[in-house]
Enzyme design. Structure first.
Site, PDB file in Angstrom:
ATOM      1  CG  ASN A 111      -0.347   0.162   2.514  1.00 43.00           C
ATOM      2  OD1 ASN A 111       0.790  -0.243   2.711  1.00 43.00           O
ATOM      3  ND2 ASN A 111      -1.060   0.757   3.450  1.00 43.00           N
ATOM      4  CD  GLU A 136       3.657   0.451  12.774  1.00 42.68           C
ATOM      5  OE1 GLU A 136       2.538   0.490  13.310  1.00 42.68           O
ATOM      6  OE2 GLU A 136       4.712   0.727  13.357  1.00 42.68           O
ATOM      7  CB  CYS A 194      -1.656   1.227   8.419  1.00 44.00           C
ATOM      8  SG  CYS A 194      -0.549   0.390   7.346  1.00 44.00           S
TER       9      CYS A 194
HETATM   10  C1  UN1 Z   1       0.206   3.537   5.942  1.00 41.36           C
HETATM   11  O1  UN1 Z   1      -0.932   3.852   6.166  1.00 41.36           O
HETATM   12  O2  UN1 Z   1       0.494   2.364   5.749  1.00 41.36           O
HETATM   13  O3  UN1 Z   1       0.188   9.017   7.435  1.00 41.36           O
HETATM   14  C2  UN1 Z   1       1.272   4.559   5.850  1.00 41.36           C
HETATM   15  C3  UN1 Z   1      -0.039   8.580   6.309  1.00 41.36           C
HETATM   16  C4  UN1 Z   1       1.112   8.339   5.374  1.00 41.36           C
HETATM   17  C5  UN1 Z   1       1.714   6.997   5.638  1.00 41.36           C
HETATM   18  C6  UN1 Z   1       0.692   5.923   5.752  1.00 41.36           C
HETATM   19  N1  UN1 Z   1       2.101   9.356   5.541  1.00 41.36           N
HETATM   20  O4  UN1 Z   1      -1.161   8.358   5.935  1.00 41.36           O
END
Ligand code: UN1
Length: 492
Positions: free
Chosen positions: A149, A247, A281
């Site tokens: 992603n 993570e 995420c």
């Molecule tokens: C992720 O959601 O896997 O804060 C990373 C954010 C991005 C990074 C997301 N700078 O949504």
């Protein structure tokens, strides 16, 4: 295009390797084929990385950092090209593709700056004529397992701190998005990064991922992906006494209080829920709304959702691209069915888009449920798609309790104009990232990224905190008194 592994500073092909296709999720077009490495290939790459690390650790950190400056500069020069590849391969809209590449550039320059810091401590000794300090020591070969992603940003959060600190890396990118890793390998090559410092091995989690975790010469594993896989990584890593940084999932919420700026809240929800088609995420998948403004918020969300354009992310006018593949599409749809069975009210969306121009890709309608019970499955489990559940509450305390009632703890957000509520919320929301008057996405690279509870295992990506994953603290005492001085004893 046929991709090749990259290690020992060379693009490598091996006989008898299986190749799988890489497809554009917007239209099904085949973009490349990617080799699937065997354990033997992983072993070769790790052996190279191990040898290279001995030399790399002795290169002064500011010099190591020069390579990161050069990598950042190259990424900057190629930004548009990289963003185009990213959008074709992963599906996120081009504006977000550019944003993600920028995140990688930022990380390169930020970590390059660490080449002249990597701060430890100097501190007095309790004994006379004795000097005490702590330094960050590199650990060795680091194995990186990264998701589709954010195929470039997340890889930079992990690899750049590892590299500047004097480690070498073997990186296994997600099978869905190998082209971004291939582009990064080309950049490593172009800037003349010494052979074996950054290595890319393509392949499946079960073969390449497992081989990396089990390999005795891989000292650290950093993984971003699903909670189910993360658990397996932790179990196997634990067995082999590896340092494992995880993570994993999120079930992030935006809280909208009765005193909020509603226009702003609607924008914040739309961007963080439907950006990247909900496949972050950090994506917002719950909206916890105060009962007094619930109907108004529903109305405004519906109005604005109706305006979201869906399609191929290469088209600049498109706001929502496809989801990654067919399995994702059907998983999302099954959650919508579960939501309906659970008695939640479907306000809009809830369908796979099957008619042209969507029929060759994987498109899901932005979906909004309301009257969702906080403990419903759609309010508890990660869906990873454009599906949002509205949950109604009567107070800030209840909102925080609902927010914290999930197994994950990545990101949370509150819209309020009451400073007291904002401060109470930032204290009590049990997530690794908290936003006030912004949605749940938008983390910046110089702060720690990660979450509490089922989201992680106590480590962080990006920020200075990432250095803790890729270094060991070494405490050094230098006695220049010329006599034996016993700590805790000869202190009078
Ligand atoms: C992720 O959601 O896997 O804060 C990373 C954010 C991005 C990074 C997301 N700078 O949504």
């Amino acid at each position: 295009m046929q991709l090749q592994h990259y290690f020992d500073g060379k693009f490598q092909t091996f006989e008898n390797e299986n190749y799988v296709g890489v497809f554009n999720p917007a239209n099904g077009q085949k973009l490349a084929t990617v080799p699937m490495a065997s354990k033997g290939v992983v072993n070769e790459a790790v052996a190279i990385a191990k040898e290279a690390q001995k030399k790399w650790a002795l290169v002064p950190a500011p010099k190591r950092a020069d390579y990161l400056f050069a990598i950042g500069q190259k990424m900057k020069e190629k930004k548009e090209h990289l963003a185009q590849v990213l959008t074709k391969e992963m599906g996120k809209v081009i504006e977000e593709g550019r944003g993600e590449v920028q995140e990688g550039i930022d990380m390169a320059f930020y970590m390059a700056g660490e080449g002249r810091r990597l701060f430890g401590e100097t501190t007095p000794s309790e004994l006379a004529n004795k000097f005490a300090m702590s330094v960050r020591a590199p650990i060795g070969v680091v194995g990186l397992i990264t998701p589709w992603n954010f195929p470039v940003a997340i890889a930079t959060w992990k690899s750049f701190p590892a590299i500047v600190a004097g480690n070498t890396v073997v990186w296994k990118p997600a099978t869905e998005t190998p082209m971004m890793a291939y582009e990064m390998a080309k950049i490593f090559d172009e800037v003349g990064l010494p052979n074996g410092v950054a290595n890319v091995v393509f392949g499946s989690g079960s073969d390449v991922g497992t081989s990396l975790i089990e390999h005795p010469d891989v000292k650290v594993i950093s993984f971003t992906g699903s909670t189910a896989t993360g658990r397996k990584v932790a179990e196997l890593g634990g067995h082999h006494l590896k340092k494992v940084s995880l993570e994993m999932g999120g079930k992030n919420a935006v809280i909208v209080m009765d005193d909020a700026d509603l226009d702003l809240a609607v924008e914040g929800v739309l961007w963080s829920a439907f950006g990247t088609a909900g496949q972050r995420c950090t994506a917002c998948s719950r909206v916890i709304v105060h009962k007094d403004i619930k109907e108004e918020l529903e109305k405004r969300l519906l109005e604005e959702m109706g305006k979201l354009s869906i399609g191929d992310g290469l088209d600049e006018s498109i706001k929502i691209g496809p989801v990654i593949n067919k399995a994702a599409l059907y998983k999302i749809n099954s959650y919508v069915e579960i939501g309906q069975q659970e008695g939640a009210k479907l306000l809009t969306g809830g369908k796979i888009l099957k008619e042209p121009p969507y029929d060759q890709g994987y498109f899901y309608e932005p979906t909004l449920f309301t009257d969702v019970a906080p403990n419903a499955r759609i309010a508890q489990e990660e869906i990873f798609g454009p599906v949002v559940s509205l949950i109604t509450v009567s107070s800030l305390e209840e909102a925080i309790e609902v927010n914290n009632s999930v197994q994950y703890g990545l990101s949370s957000s509150i819209f309020t104009n009451d400073i007291n509520k904002a401060f109470q919320a930032q204290r009590d929301l049990d997530t690794g990232i908290v936003y006030v008057n912004a949605g749940t996405t938008g983390a910046e690279i110089h702060l720690p990224f990660g979450g509490t509870k089922g989201t992680g295992n106590g480590h962080r990506d990006s920020g200075i905190a990432a250095l803790d994953v890729y270094t060991e603290w070494k405490s050094i005492y230098i006695d220049y008194s010329g006599k034996l001085q016993r700590a805790q004893i000869d202190t009078e």
